[in-house]
Design a protein around this motif. Structure first.
Motif, PDB file in Angstrom:
ATOM      1  N   PRO A  67      -0.841 -28.275 -18.875  1.00 20.41           N
ATOM      2  CA  PRO A  67      -1.077 -27.963 -17.464  1.00 20.41           C
ATOM      3  C   PRO A  67      -1.818 -26.640 -17.248  1.00 20.41           C
ATOM      4  CG  PRO A  67       1.133 -28.810 -17.730  1.00 20.41           C
ATOM      5  CD  PRO A  67       0.567 -28.629 -19.107  1.00 20.41           C
ATOM      6  N   ALA A  68      -1.481 -25.601 -18.014  1.00 19.85           N
ATOM      7  CA  ALA A  68      -2.134 -24.296 -17.837  1.00 19.85           C
ATOM      8  C   ALA A  68      -3.609 -24.366 -18.217  1.00 19.85           C
ATOM      9  CB  ALA A  68      -1.424 -23.235 -18.671  1.00 19.85           C
ATOM     10  N   VAL A  69      -3.919 -25.043 -19.319  1.00 15.95           N
ATOM     11  CA  VAL A  69      -5.323 -25.188 -19.739  1.00 15.95           C
ATOM     12  C   VAL A  69      -6.087 -26.029 -18.724  1.00 15.95           C
ATOM     13  CG1 VAL A  69      -6.840 -26.173 -21.516  1.00 15.95           C
ATOM     14  CG2 VAL A  69      -4.841 -24.827 -22.179  1.00 15.95           C
ATOM     15  N   ALA A  70      -5.482 -27.117 -18.267  1.00 16.77           N
ATOM     16  CA  ALA A  70      -6.134 -27.968 -17.266  1.00 16.77           C
ATOM     17  C   ALA A  70      -6.398 -27.194 -15.980  1.00 16.77           C
ATOM     18  CB  ALA A  70      -5.272 -29.193 -16.977  1.00 16.77           C
ATOM     19  N   ALA A  71      -5.437 -26.382 -15.552  1.00 16.08           N
ATOM     20  CA  ALA A  71      -5.609 -25.578 -14.337  1.00 16.08           C
ATOM     21  C   ALA A  71      -6.756 -24.590 -14.509  1.00 16.08           C
ATOM     22  CB  ALA A  71      -4.323 -24.837 -13.992  1.00 16.08           C
ATOM     23  N   PHE A  72      -6.782 -23.919 -15.649  1.00 13.75           N
ATOM     24  CA  PHE A  72      -7.844 -22.942 -15.906  1.00 13.75           C
ATOM     25  C   PHE A  72      -9.215 -23.622 -15.961  1.00 13.75           C
ATOM     26  CE2 PHE A  72     -10.697 -20.825 -18.878  1.00 13.75           C
ATOM     27  CZ  PHE A  72     -10.836 -19.603 -18.245  1.00 13.75           C
ATOM     28  N   LEU A  73      -9.336 -24.687 -16.738  1.00 16.16           N
ATOM     29  CA  LEU A  73     -10.631 -25.370 -16.877  1.00 16.16           C
ATOM     30  C   LEU A  73     -11.090 -25.991 -15.558  1.00 16.16           C
ATOM     31  CD1 LEU A  73     -10.261 -27.087 -20.368  1.00 16.16           C
ATOM     32  CD2 LEU A  73     -11.618 -25.059 -19.773  1.00 16.16           C
ATOM     33  N   GLY A  74     -10.166 -26.621 -14.850  1.00 11.02           N
ATOM     34  CA  GLY A  74     -10.522 -27.232 -13.569  1.00 11.02           C
ATOM     35  C   GLY A  74     -10.985 -26.198 -12.555  1.00 11.02           C
ATOM     36  N   THR A  75     -10.263 -25.098 -12.478  1.00 11.95           N
ATOM     37  CA  THR A  75     -10.622 -24.035 -11.533  1.00 11.95           C
ATOM     38  C   THR A  75     -11.938 -23.382 -11.931  1.00 11.95           C
ATOM     39  OG1 THR A  75      -8.282 -23.657 -11.075  1.00 11.95           O
ATOM     40  CG2 THR A  75      -9.822 -21.929 -10.411  1.00 11.95           C
ATOM     41  N   ALA A  76     -12.105 -23.092 -13.216  1.00 14.69           N
ATOM     42  CA  ALA A  76     -13.360 -22.490 -13.685  1.00 14.69           C
ATOM     43  C   ALA A  76     -14.541 -23.411 -13.392  1.00 14.69           C
ATOM     44  CB  ALA A  76     -13.277 -22.184 -15.182  1.00 14.69           C
ATOM     45  N   GLY A  77     -14.349 -24.704 -13.637  1.00 14.09           N
ATOM     46  CA  GLY A  77     -15.411 -25.671 -13.344  1.00 14.09           C
ATOM     47  C   GLY A  77     -15.744 -25.718 -11.865  1.00 14.09           C
ATOM     48  N   GLU A  78     -14.726 -25.607 -11.022  1.00 14.05           N
ATOM     49  CA  GLU A  78     -14.943 -25.664  -9.576  1.00 14.05           C
ATOM     50  C   GLU A  78     -15.538 -24.374  -9.020  1.00 14.05           C
ATOM     51  OE1 GLU A  78     -11.151 -26.870  -7.955  1.00 14.05           O
ATOM     52  OE2 GLU A  78     -11.760 -28.967  -7.990  1.00 14.05           O
ATOM     53  N   ILE A  79     -15.512 -23.305  -9.779  1.00 11.92           N
ATOM     54  CA  ILE A  79     -16.107 -22.038  -9.331  1.00 11.92           C
ATOM     55  C   ILE A  79     -17.521 -21.871  -9.896  1.00 11.92           C
ATOM     56  CG2 ILE A  79     -15.915 -19.519  -9.496  1.00 11.92           C
ATOM     57  CD1 ILE A  79     -13.956 -20.783  -7.493  1.00 11.92           C
ATOM     58  N   VAL A  80     -17.698 -22.116 -11.178  1.00 11.22           N
ATOM     59  CA  VAL A  80     -18.987 -21.851 -11.833  1.00 11.22           C
ATOM     60  C   VAL A  80     -20.008 -22.958 -11.589  1.00 11.22           C
ATOM     61  CG1 VAL A  80     -20.116 -21.495 -14.071  1.00 11.22           C
ATOM     62  CG2 VAL A  80     -17.907 -20.412 -13.599  1.00 11.22           C
ATOM     63  N   LEU A  81     -19.613 -24.200 -11.813  1.00  9.97           N
ATOM     64  CA  LEU A  81     -20.578 -25.307 -11.721  1.00  9.97           C
ATOM     65  C   LEU A  81     -21.183 -25.482 -10.324  1.00  9.97           C
ATOM     66  CD1 LEU A  81     -18.760 -27.873 -14.048  1.00  9.97           C
ATOM     67  CD2 LEU A  81     -20.777 -26.468 -14.577  1.00  9.97           C
ATOM     68  N   PRO A  82     -20.425 -25.303  -9.243  1.00  8.62           N
ATOM     69  CA  PRO A  82     -21.052 -25.421  -7.917  1.00  8.62           C
ATOM     70  C   PRO A  82     -22.130 -24.364  -7.657  1.00  8.62           C
ATOM     71  CG  PRO A  82     -18.698 -25.684  -7.710  1.00  8.62           C
ATOM     72  CD  PRO A  82     -18.967 -25.242  -9.118  1.00  8.62           C
ATOM     73  N   VAL A  83     -21.946 -23.168  -8.195  1.00 11.63           N
ATOM     74  CA  VAL A  83     -22.969 -22.130  -8.012  1.00 11.63           C
ATOM     75  C   VAL A  83     -24.255 -22.548  -8.711  1.00 11.63           C
ATOM     76  CG1 VAL A  83     -23.565 -19.730  -8.520  1.00 11.63           C
ATOM     77  CG2 VAL A  83     -21.263 -20.293  -7.707  1.00 11.63           C
ATOM     78  N   LEU A  84     -24.120 -23.038  -9.946  1.00 14.64           N
ATOM     79  CA  LEU A  84     -25.295 -23.530 -10.668  1.00 14.64           C
ATOM     80  C   LEU A  84     -25.955 -24.676  -9.905  1.00 14.64           C
ATOM     81  CD1 LEU A  84     -23.908 -23.608 -14.340  1.00 14.64           C
ATOM     82  CD2 LEU A  84     -25.402 -21.880 -13.305  1.00 14.64           C
ATOM     83  N   LEU A  85     -25.140 -25.593  -9.428  1.00  7.90           N
ATOM     84  CA  LEU A  85     -25.663 -26.758  -8.712  1.00  7.90           C
ATOM     85  C   LEU A  85     -26.390 -26.353  -7.436  1.00  7.90           C
ATOM     86  CD1 LEU A  85     -25.683 -29.911  -8.780  1.00  7.90           C
ATOM     87  CD2 LEU A  85     -23.702 -29.811  -7.263  1.00  7.90           C
ATOM     88  N   ALA A  86     -25.796 -25.492  -6.646  1.00 11.77           N
ATOM     89  CA  ALA A  86     -26.383 -25.101  -5.362  1.00 11.77           C
ATOM     90  C   ALA A  86     -27.746 -24.443  -5.542  1.00 11.77           C
ATOM     91  CB  ALA A  86     -25.447 -24.172  -4.601  1.00 11.77           C
ATOM     92  N   PHE A  87     -27.866 -23.587  -6.555  1.00 14.23           N
ATOM     93  CA  PHE A  87     -29.130 -22.893  -6.771  1.00 14.23           C
ATOM     94  C   PHE A  87     -30.111 -23.704  -7.612  1.00 14.23           C
ATOM     95  CE2 PHE A  87     -26.446 -19.288  -5.599  1.00 14.23           C
ATOM     96  CZ  PHE A  87     -27.257 -18.703  -4.646  1.00 14.23           C
TER      97      PHE A  87
END
Length: 155
Positions: A67-87
């Motif tokens: 659960p801790a790894v999933a939370a970290f990876l999911g949150t990191a993906g939801e923060i970093v990947l949208p910035v890349l996508l938007a720009f």
């Protein structure tokens, strides 16, 4: 080919060229909308990390990860990947990454409301557009590609 058919074909080609411009705007809008949805979700997780960890432990059933790894990876993906996508930076990579986050979000819930599922389907379709067609002209990816093409260098 007779002149009537040739004229119709010429008109069709002209229309196709004019429709290419809104296509790039549509790709940008799709990128920005999906990026906003996922980024907002990531911020919510960051703002209350204890609740996020609780949900990943007891509510979300992410396969193969603690659960801790999933939370970290999911949150990191939801923060970093949208910035890349938007720009429009590594657009296809970012869209594929968010597609994985989207699919995992759907399969990790035991029950999902029909409206929530429909939202995930829409986001998946919009991400698929960017995976298949890339970012379009309105993206940093395009500027970088044009720069290297102009200077006859490789990426």
């Amino acid at each position: 080919m007779n002149s009537s058919i040739r004229n119709h074909y010429h008109n069709y080609l002209q229309l196709s060229r004019y429709l290419e411009y809104p296509q790039h705007l549509a790709l940008l809008l799709a990128r920005c909308y999906v990026a906003w949805v996922f980024f907002a979700s990531g911020l919510t997780k960051l703002n209350d990390w204890e609740t996020t960890l609780f949900l990943f432990e007891y509510e979300y059933q992410v396969p193969f990860l603690s659960p801790a790894v999933a939370a970290f990876l999911g949150t990191a993906g939801e923060i970093v990947l949208p910035v890349l996508l938007a720009f429009g930076i590594s657009t296809r990579f970012a869209a594929l990454g968010l597609s994985v986050v989207n699919v995992v979000a759907v399969i990790s819930l035991e029950e999902i409301a029909p409206a929530a599922f429909a939202g995930h389907v829409i986001w998946g379709l919009l991400l698929g557009l960017n995976v298949l067609w890339g970012s379009g002209l309105l993206a940093i990816d395009t500027l970088i590609a044009k720069f290297f093409a102009k200077n006859n260098t490789e990426l």
